[in-house]
Enzyme design. Structure first.
Site, PDB file in Angstrom:
ATOM      1  N   HIS A 140       0.843  -1.209   0.000  1.00  0.00           N
ATOM      2  CA  HIS A 140       0.000   0.000   0.000  1.00  0.00           C
ATOM      3  C   HIS A 140       0.876   1.255   0.000  1.00  0.00           C
ATOM      4  CE1 HIS A 140      -2.683  -2.964   2.257  1.00  0.00           C
ATOM      5  NE2 HIS A 140      -3.438  -2.626   1.241  1.00  0.00           N
ATOM      6  N   GLN A 171     -18.304  -6.350  -0.859  1.00  0.00           N
ATOM      7  CA  GLN A 171     -17.454  -7.228  -1.668  1.00  0.00           C
ATOM      8  C   GLN A 171     -17.110  -8.538  -0.951  1.00  0.00           C
ATOM      9  OE1 GLN A 171     -14.381  -4.092  -1.864  1.00  0.00           O
ATOM     10  NE2 GLN A 171     -12.878  -5.723  -1.621  1.00  0.00           N
TER      11      GLN A 171
HETATM   12  P1  AMP Z   1      -6.547  -3.826  -0.270  1.00  0.00           P
HETATM   13  O1  AMP Z   1      -6.362  -3.031   0.971  1.00  0.00           O
HETATM   14  O2  AMP Z   1      -6.088  -5.235  -0.166  1.00  0.00           O
HETATM   15  O3  AMP Z   1      -7.938  -3.691  -0.846  1.00  0.00           O
HETATM   16  O4  AMP Z   1      -5.584  -3.190  -1.361  1.00  0.00           O
HETATM   17  C1  AMP Z   1      -5.620  -1.813  -1.621  1.00  0.00           C
HETATM   18  C2  AMP Z   1      -4.776  -1.541  -2.831  1.00  0.00           C
HETATM   19  O5  AMP Z   1      -3.439  -1.967  -2.588  1.00  0.00           O
HETATM   20  C3  AMP Z   1      -5.258  -2.293  -4.084  1.00  0.00           C
HETATM   21  O6  AMP Z   1      -5.118  -1.437  -5.216  1.00  0.00           O
HETATM   22  C4  AMP Z   1      -4.306  -3.448  -4.149  1.00  0.00           C
HETATM   23  O7  AMP Z   1      -4.132  -3.955  -5.459  1.00  0.00           O
HETATM   24  C5  AMP Z   1      -3.022  -2.810  -3.639  1.00  0.00           C
HETATM   25  N1  AMP Z   1      -2.103  -3.828  -3.136  1.00  0.00           N
HETATM   26  C6  AMP Z   1      -2.381  -4.867  -2.318  1.00  0.00           C
HETATM   27  N2  AMP Z   1      -1.293  -5.630  -2.122  1.00  0.00           N
HETATM   28  C7  AMP Z   1      -0.282  -5.048  -2.842  1.00  0.00           C
HETATM   29  C8  AMP Z   1       1.087  -5.384  -3.057  1.00  0.00           C
HETATM   30  N3  AMP Z   1       1.651  -6.440  -2.494  1.00  0.00           N
HETATM   31  N4  AMP Z   1       1.824  -4.567  -3.855  1.00  0.00           N
HETATM   32  C9  AMP Z   1       1.263  -3.467  -4.433  1.00  0.00           C
HETATM   33  N5  AMP Z   1      -0.033  -3.116  -4.269  1.00  0.00           N
HETATM   34  C10 AMP Z   1      -0.801  -3.905  -3.486  1.00  0.00           C
END
Ligand code: AMP
Length: 285
Positions: free
Chosen positions: A40, A64
């Site tokens: 993030h 979701q």
């Molecule tokens: P989430 O909190 O899991 O919904 O993710 C929020 C954002 O962070 C989304 O755009 C994800 O694709 C991105 N994200 C999650 N894990 C990673 C990672 N390991 N590397 C880069 N971006 C990530």
């Protein structure tokens, strides 16, 4: 170190954005569900380089999650997230309550066709309508110039790009590269559910996908490389939901002359992980 301010309502968010927008500043939004990790923070860093202001939203979106999924237990720790964001380049954190995001009687759902089909939708048919609806709302509430999404969730990125194009949303959708642990496991808030041997074996997912991509790039057929990858993921201790080789842009059938993507979901110790790797285009295949 500067700790970001927090807005919890749409009205508050808009009031804080108004002077920035009035001054002609370029605003970026980084949507998240919190439990922030280096993946993030890499998204925050990427947009901070090209934008004047970075807003991070933290919202665990109930629509979701299926009733059987981990909405209730999904890790939530806004205080620790704010500490991680201090000095990151984020100027404002938006943490709406569920009732703020979905007012009583909420009845509007955004459904996206095209790249939503298959892959994640087979296992989680509710998922992309929930994601598209909440991201559409966040983009309308914040009206950023730029919004960034991780390639880690590759199908989600394609769905959001499609939605922004189809709804003429005035935002530039940017992709952030996947940040990984030292052993290759893609960082994910759900990795916290894994420990010991399961955590160690989880690195086998990325290893198997990378091996398949390299094999295809050196001439192995897509079908045979994907079959090997499935076996590799199973041998690491996973139950495979899917491993597929798709066209990277449309997520339709792969065209060897265009960039491809191997995309997978698999479960280990009851934890469902997703990952994906690029496959270079080749005029030889
Ligand atoms: P989430 O909190 O899991 O919904 O993710 C929020 C954002 O962070 C989304 O755009 C994800 O694709 C991105 N994200 C999650 N894990 C990673 C990672 N390991 N590397 C880069 N971006 C990530």
């Amino acid at each position: 170190m500067h700790r970001p301010d927090v807005a919890t309502t749409v009205a508050d968010l808009r009031a804080r954005l108004a002077p920035w927008r009035g001054a002609g500043e370029r605003i970026a939004l980084v949507p998240t569900m919190g439990a922030l990790h280096a993946g993030h923070l890499s998204l925050v860093k990427a947009v901070a380089e090209t934008c004047d202001r970075v807003v991070v939203s933290i919202f665990v979106n109930p629509t979701q999650f299926a009733p059987t999924e981990d909405f209730a237990t999904y890790p939530r720790d806004v205080e620790s997230d704010l500490a991680k964001l201090s000095g990151s380049g984020a100027g404002l954190v938006y943490t709406p309550a569920v009732a703020e995001m979905y007012p009583d009687g909420a009845s509007t759902v955004v459904t996206v066709g095209g790249p939503s089909a298959g892959l994640e939708s087979n296992a989680r048919p509710h998922f992309f309508a929930g994601v598209a609806t909440v991201v559409a709302k966040l983009l309308i509430q914040c009206a950023p110039d730029v919004a960034i999404f991780g390639e880690k969730d590759f199908q989600q990125l394609a769905v959001i790009r499609r939605m922004a194009l189809d709804l003429s949303l005035p935002v530039e959708i940017v992709a952030g590269a996947t940040i990984r642990e030292d052993d290759g496991l893609a960082m994910s808030s759900r990795n916290a559910y894994l420990s010991g041997d399961d955590r160690r074996r989880a690195a086998g997912l990325y290893a198997a996908l990378s091996k398949a991509a390299a094999a295809i790039e050196s001439g192995t057929s897509s079908a045979s490389a994907v079959a090997d990858a499935k076996r590799g993921v199973q041998d690491a201790g996973f139950a495979v939901d899917y491993v597929e080789h798709r066209d990277a842009a449309s997520l339709g059938p792969v065209n060897p002359a265009q960039p491809g993507r191997i995309i997978a979901a698999a479960r280990i110790a009851g934890v469902r992980l997703i990952d994906n790797v690029p496959v270079a285009a080749s005029v030889m295949r």
